[in-house]
Design a protein around this motif. Structure first.
Motif, PDB file in Angstrom:
ATOM      1  N   ARG A 102       0.838  -1.211   0.000  1.00 29.40           N
ATOM      2  CA  ARG A 102       0.000   0.000   0.000  1.00 29.40           C
ATOM      3  C   ARG A 102       0.869   1.255   0.000  1.00 29.40           C
ATOM      4  O   ARG A 102       0.611   2.214  -0.729  1.00 29.40           O
ATOM      5  N   ASP A 103       1.924   1.254   0.810  1.00 30.64           N
ATOM      6  CA  ASP A 103       2.834   2.402   0.861  1.00 30.64           C
ATOM      7  C   ASP A 103       3.530   2.604  -0.481  1.00 30.64           C
ATOM      8  O   ASP A 103       3.713   3.741  -0.931  1.00 30.64           O
ATOM      9  N   PHE A 130       0.988   4.181  -3.005  1.00 33.21           N
ATOM     10  CA  PHE A 130       0.736   5.593  -2.747  1.00 33.21           C
ATOM     11  C   PHE A 130       1.948   6.440  -3.132  1.00 33.21           C
ATOM     12  O   PHE A 130       1.814   7.572  -3.581  1.00 33.21           O
ATOM     13  N   ARG A 134       3.589  10.162  -2.892  1.00 30.67           N
ATOM     14  CA  ARG A 134       4.120  10.687  -1.633  1.00 30.67           C
ATOM     15  C   ARG A 134       3.998   9.654  -0.521  1.00 30.67           C
ATOM     16  O   ARG A 134       3.331   8.641  -0.692  1.00 30.67           O
ATOM     17  N   LEU A 141       2.754   8.083   2.909  1.00 30.16           N
ATOM     18  CA  LEU A 141       1.610   8.089   3.819  1.00 30.16           C
ATOM     19  C   LEU A 141       2.108   8.416   5.227  1.00 30.16           C
ATOM     20  O   LEU A 141       3.316   8.463   5.479  1.00 30.16           O
ATOM     21  N   ASP A 142       1.183   8.600   6.182  1.00 29.83           N
ATOM     22  CA  ASP A 142       1.551   8.974   7.554  1.00 29.83           C
ATOM     23  C   ASP A 142       2.485   7.969   8.226  1.00 29.83           C
ATOM     24  O   ASP A 142       3.480   8.358   8.841  1.00 29.83           O
ATOM     25  N   GLN A 143       2.173   6.681   8.117  1.00 35.33           N
ATOM     26  CA  GLN A 143       2.983   5.678   8.821  1.00 35.33           C
ATOM     27  C   GLN A 143       4.429   5.643   8.316  1.00 35.33           C
ATOM     28  O   GLN A 143       5.361   5.702   9.126  1.00 35.33           O
ATOM     29  N   GLN A 199       5.383  17.337   7.848  1.00 36.30           N
ATOM     30  CA  GLN A 199       4.144  16.787   7.296  1.00 36.30           C
ATOM     31  C   GLN A 199       3.152  17.925   7.128  1.00 36.30           C
ATOM     32  O   GLN A 199       3.090  18.829   7.940  1.00 36.30           O
TER      33      GLN A 199
END
Length: 149
Positions: A75-76, A79, A118, A120-122, A148
């Motif tokens: 998933r990362d 994205f 870009r 993701l948050d994690q 961020q």
């Protein structure tokens, strides 16, 4: 060399497609483009920018390079616009001119600019942790750590 449009400037934590320079030819664009992780942009003259990026590679070197940043989660990767697991070498960080000699689109019909995606948050949080550990251990870090949005 053609300057790229300012409206296409990448943001911190974006992944771009860049012709990162080889060690043997530091002032020249590399022959092959690689993903690069954006840390900051800098306007050095009106309308002229340079982008601080870390070199990306599919050679993960997990054992030899434990303090580099990797994106391996599917998933990362999606994205971020990465087709495969990627390691960003945090010892190979450079400012590159925001122009068509250094930054390219890997597929203009899919990516209208050199920006692929870009973090993701994690993964962004993992990167901040790695940068903190590097700093605390006297290792090189970007001039300014990414923020961020």
């Amino acid at each position: 060399m053609a300057a790229l449009p300012a409206e296409q400037l990448p943001q911190p934590l974006d992944i771009v497609w860049a012709k990162f320079p080889y060690t043997e030819k530091p002032g020249q664009p590399g022959e092959v483009a690689h993903p690069a992780l954006v840390f900051t942009t800098y306007e050095f003259r009106t309308g002229e920018f340079s982008i601080q990026v870390a070199f990306g590679t599919s050679k993960l070197k997990t054992e030899e390079r434990p303090y580099d940043f990797r994106i391996q989660n599917f998933r990362d990767m999606q994205f971020a616009g990465l087709a495969q697991a990627t390691r960003f070498d945090l010892d190979r960080i450079k400012y590159l001119p925001w122009d068509s000699d250094w930054f390219v689109s890997p597929a203009p019909q899919k990516y209208p600019s050199p920006v692929l995606g870009r973090l993701l948050d994690q993964p962004a949080n993992r990167l901040r942790n790695i940068l903190r550990v590097r700093h605390d251990n006297g290792m090189s870090v970007p001039y300014r750590a990414p923020k961020q949005d």
